[in-house]
Design a protein around this motif. Structure first.
Motif, PDB file in Angstrom:
ATOM      1  N   VAL A 120      44.146  41.765  34.145  1.00 33.74           N
ATOM      2  CA  VAL A 120      43.117  42.317  33.660  1.00 33.74           C
ATOM      3  C   VAL A 120      42.592  41.836  32.080  1.00 33.74           C
ATOM      4  N   GLN A 121      43.396  41.467  31.361  1.00 31.84           N
ATOM      5  CA  GLN A 121      42.912  41.806  29.538  1.00 31.84           C
ATOM      6  C   GLN A 121      42.755  40.273  29.931  1.00 31.84           C
ATOM      7  N   VAL A 122      42.472  38.613  30.960  1.00 28.27           N
ATOM      8  CA  VAL A 122      42.459  37.820  30.341  1.00 28.27           C
ATOM      9  C   VAL A 122      41.050  37.820  32.037  1.00 28.27           C
ATOM     10  N   ALA A 123      40.676  38.788  32.471  1.00 29.16           N
ATOM     11  CA  ALA A 123      39.791  38.736  32.921  1.00 29.16           C
ATOM     12  C   ALA A 123      38.707  39.537  32.799  1.00 29.16           C
ATOM     13  N   SER A 124      39.036  40.120  31.643  1.00 31.89           N
ATOM     14  CA  SER A 124      38.421  41.155  31.006  1.00 31.89           C
ATOM     15  C   SER A 124      37.518  40.235  30.096  1.00 31.89           C
ATOM     16  N   SER A 125      37.663  38.859  29.653  1.00 31.28           N
ATOM     17  CA  SER A 125      37.878  38.085  28.517  1.00 31.28           C
ATOM     18  C   SER A 125      37.085  36.427  28.852  1.00 31.28           C
ATOM     19  N   ARG A 126      37.550  36.275  30.121  1.00 35.41           N
ATOM     20  CA  ARG A 126      37.364  34.455  30.558  1.00 35.41           C
ATOM     21  C   ARG A 126      36.267  34.673  31.669  1.00 35.41           C
ATOM     22  N   PRO A 127      36.289  33.755  32.598  1.00 32.82           N
ATOM     23  CA  PRO A 127      34.794  33.751  33.509  1.00 32.82           C
ATOM     24  C   PRO A 127      35.483  33.248  34.411  1.00 32.82           C
ATOM     25  N   VAL A 128      36.774  34.740  35.053  1.00 28.84           N
ATOM     26  CA  VAL A 128      37.381  34.732  36.256  1.00 28.84           C
ATOM     27  C   VAL A 128      36.127  34.754  37.463  1.00 28.84           C
ATOM     28  N   GLY A 129      36.652  33.654  38.931  1.00 23.69           N
ATOM     29  CA  GLY A 129      36.119  33.505  39.720  1.00 23.69           C
ATOM     30  C   GLY A 129      36.625  35.014  40.743  1.00 23.69           C
ATOM     31  N   LYS A 130      38.114  35.410  41.073  1.00 29.19           N
ATOM     32  CA  LYS A 130      38.248  36.561  41.532  1.00 29.19           C
ATOM     33  C   LYS A 130      39.054  36.620  40.747  1.00 29.19           C
ATOM     34  N   LEU A 131      39.469  37.700  40.846  1.00 29.51           N
ATOM     35  CA  LEU A 131      40.999  38.670  40.068  1.00 29.51           C
ATOM     36  C   LEU A 131      42.325  39.248  41.755  1.00 29.51           C
ATOM     37  N   VAL A 132      42.864  38.545  41.862  1.00 29.76           N
ATOM     38  CA  VAL A 132      43.900  39.778  42.442  1.00 29.76           C
ATOM     39  C   VAL A 132      45.201  40.190  41.813  1.00 29.76           C
ATOM     40  N   LEU A 133      45.192  41.579  42.360  1.00 28.48           N
ATOM     41  CA  LEU A 133      46.406  42.808  41.478  1.00 28.48           C
ATOM     42  C   LEU A 133      47.324  42.855  41.819  1.00 28.48           C
ATOM     43  N   VAL A 134      48.190  42.417  42.362  1.00 26.65           N
ATOM     44  CA  VAL A 134      49.188  43.001  42.939  1.00 26.65           C
ATOM     45  C   VAL A 134      50.562  43.979  42.440  1.00 26.65           C
ATOM     46  N   THR A 135      50.610  45.132  42.990  1.00 24.14           N
ATOM     47  CA  THR A 135      51.055  45.998  42.759  1.00 24.14           C
ATOM     48  C   THR A 135      50.908  46.087  41.430  1.00 24.14           C
ATOM     49  N   PRO A 136      49.183  46.960  40.933  1.00 23.10           N
ATOM     50  CA  PRO A 136      49.137  47.620  39.891  1.00 23.10           C
ATOM     51  C   PRO A 136      49.353  48.731  39.072  1.00 23.10           C
ATOM     52  N   PHE A 137      49.188  48.734  37.740  1.00 22.38           N
ATOM     53  CA  PHE A 137      49.128  50.229  37.596  1.00 22.38           C
ATOM     54  C   PHE A 137      48.658  49.803  36.270  1.00 22.38           C
ATOM     55  N   HIS A 138      47.379  52.056  36.208  1.00 17.32           N
ATOM     56  CA  HIS A 138      47.103  52.068  35.348  1.00 17.32           C
ATOM     57  C   HIS A 138      47.128  52.036  33.844  1.00 17.32           C
ATOM     58  N   ARG A 144      42.182  49.984  29.969  1.00 17.69           N
ATOM     59  CA  ARG A 144      40.808  50.277  28.920  1.00 17.69           C
ATOM     60  C   ARG A 144      39.673  49.075  29.338  1.00 17.69           C
ATOM     61  N   ASN A 145      40.453  47.891  29.611  1.00 10.48           N
ATOM     62  CA  ASN A 145      39.813  46.323  29.964  1.00 10.48           C
ATOM     63  C   ASN A 145      39.404  46.372  31.680  1.00 10.48           C
ATOM     64  N   ALA A 146      39.759  47.019  32.248  1.00  9.16           N
ATOM     65  CA  ALA A 146      38.894  46.779  33.323  1.00  9.16           C
ATOM     66  C   ALA A 146      37.451  47.531  33.697  1.00  9.16           C
ATOM     67  N   PRO A 147      36.840  48.488  33.153  1.00  9.86           N
ATOM     68  CA  PRO A 147      35.098  48.374  32.625  1.00  9.86           C
ATOM     69  C   PRO A 147      34.852  46.453  32.234  1.00  9.86           C
ATOM     70  N   GLN A 148      35.702  45.632  31.989  1.00  7.72           N
ATOM     71  CA  GLN A 148      34.583  45.171  31.541  1.00  7.72           C
ATOM     72  C   GLN A 148      35.104  43.773  32.769  1.00  7.72           C
ATOM     73  N   VAL A 149      35.751  44.198  33.343  1.00  6.69           N
ATOM     74  CA  VAL A 149      35.525  43.149  34.346  1.00  6.69           C
ATOM     75  C   VAL A 149      34.947  42.775  35.501  1.00  6.69           C
ATOM     76  N   THR A 150      33.698  41.785  35.675  1.00  5.21           N
ATOM     77  CA  THR A 150      32.823  41.387  36.008  1.00  5.21           C
ATOM     78  C   THR A 150      33.312  40.187  37.557  1.00  5.21           C
ATOM     79  N   ALA A 151      34.592  39.640  37.547  1.00  7.38           N
ATOM     80  CA  ALA A 151      35.070  39.191  38.493  1.00  7.38           C
ATOM     81  C   ALA A 151      35.453  39.831  39.701  1.00  7.38           C
ATOM     82  N   PRO A 152      34.722  39.525  40.901  1.00  8.14           N
ATOM     83  CA  PRO A 152      35.639  40.339  41.974  1.00  8.14           C
ATOM     84  C   PRO A 152      37.084  40.983  42.433  1.00  8.14           C
ATOM     85  N   THR A 153      37.546  41.512  42.631  1.00 12.58           N
ATOM     86  CA  THR A 153      39.043  42.041  42.113  1.00 12.58           C
ATOM     87  C   THR A 153      39.173  42.749  43.975  1.00 12.58           C
ATOM     88  N   LEU A 154      40.394  41.900  44.393  1.00 13.34           N
ATOM     89  CA  LEU A 154      41.443  42.483  45.248  1.00 13.34           C
ATOM     90  C   LEU A 154      42.791  43.142  44.404  1.00 13.34           C
TER      91      LEU A 154
END
Length: 254
Positions: free
Chosen positions: A145-163, A190-200
């Motif tokens: 999530v922190q990477v995707a909030s500051s880099r041009p990630v194409g798509k983001l997949v989060l497996v069993t993530p936590f708040h 904290r970083n989730a709102p800055q993510v713009t990449a489509p996220t699953l």
């Protein structure tokens, strides 16, 4: 009697303070469980020199602009995920980061170091590939999530993530001031709102480690329409990747 009670109270306070000190200094041994050897021989490996460490990267190269960066869980040997990822993403080059102190990598893991290392690997991969998917699992999801909030990630997949790891730890140790003691908080929200990449978000239906409410709270912090969640039923935190439905779900990011 009063003097005896006073002594007992003082001893109890000292014992509690000592327990807090032990928890503070041993906390990272409760967060990180580094595997010592890589279980699966990667088609290729490389090293990434970063401040304070040299990191091992397991790779499966493929010609073309597409790549995938994988960030594993707190006790995961990421090389073991290589065969599944290779099947799910046949057209993407794969780069699996072995965290500091994990199999083949030097240094000591901390939140700041792991995030900086993941960003450094992303930047190296971005010099070779235009389209990068990032997959993070459990602890690695908080890094992703922190990477995707500051880099041009194409798509983001989060497996069993936590708040928030801070929140989970507070539940695990309710009688200690964990929110003040914890140095690696992994507040993914904290970083989730800055993510713009489509996220699953992929959640395990019977996750015994991450409470469902923690994953739902994380989902709520993404901008509306950016993230969706899919629950893989009858799977646990560590067994979710054994389900055929998990492999099919990953193909969303192809």
């Amino acid at each position: 009697m009063a003097k005896t009670l006073g002594v007992i109270l003082l001893l109890a306070v000292c014992a509690y303070a000592a327990a807090c000190v032990v928890l503070f200094f041993s906390q990272r041994s409760l967060i990180y469980f580094p595997p010592r050897t890589a279980a699966f021989p990667a088609p290729e490996t490389s090293t990434l020199a970063v401040p304070g460490a040299t990191l091992l990267v397991s790779e499966r190269p493929v010609d073309g602009p597409k790549a995938l960066l994988y960030l594993g869980g707190n006790a995961e040997d990421v090389s073991a995920s290589l065969p599944l990822l290779a099947r799910a993403f046949p057209e993407r080059s794969l780069y699996l980061l072995h965290y500091r102190g994990y199999a083949g990598s030097t240094g000591h893991p901390t939140e700041a170091a792991l995030v900086a290392d993941a960003l450094a690997l992303f930047d190296r991969v971005a010099a070779r590939h235009d389209d990068i998917v990032v997959v993070g699992r459990s602890l690695g999801a908080a890094v992703a999530v922190q990477v995707a909030s500051s880099r041009p990630v194409g798509k983001l997949v989060l497996v069993t993530p936590f708040h928030s790891l801070r929140g989970l730890a507070a539940q695990q140790f309710p009688y200690f001031p964990v929110r003040w003691l914890l140095r690696d908080s992994y507040d993914a929200w904290r970083n989730a709102p800055q993510v713009t990449a489509p996220t699953l978000i992929l959640a395990a239906g019977d996750d015994e480690i991450i409470p469902a409410h923690s994953t739902h709270k994380l989902l709520a912090h993404f901008t509306k329409s950016v993230a969706t969640m899919r629950v893989i039923q009858e799977t646990g935190h560590n067994s979710i990747s054994d389900s055929p439905e998990y492999s099919r779900a990953l193909q969303w990011a192809r």
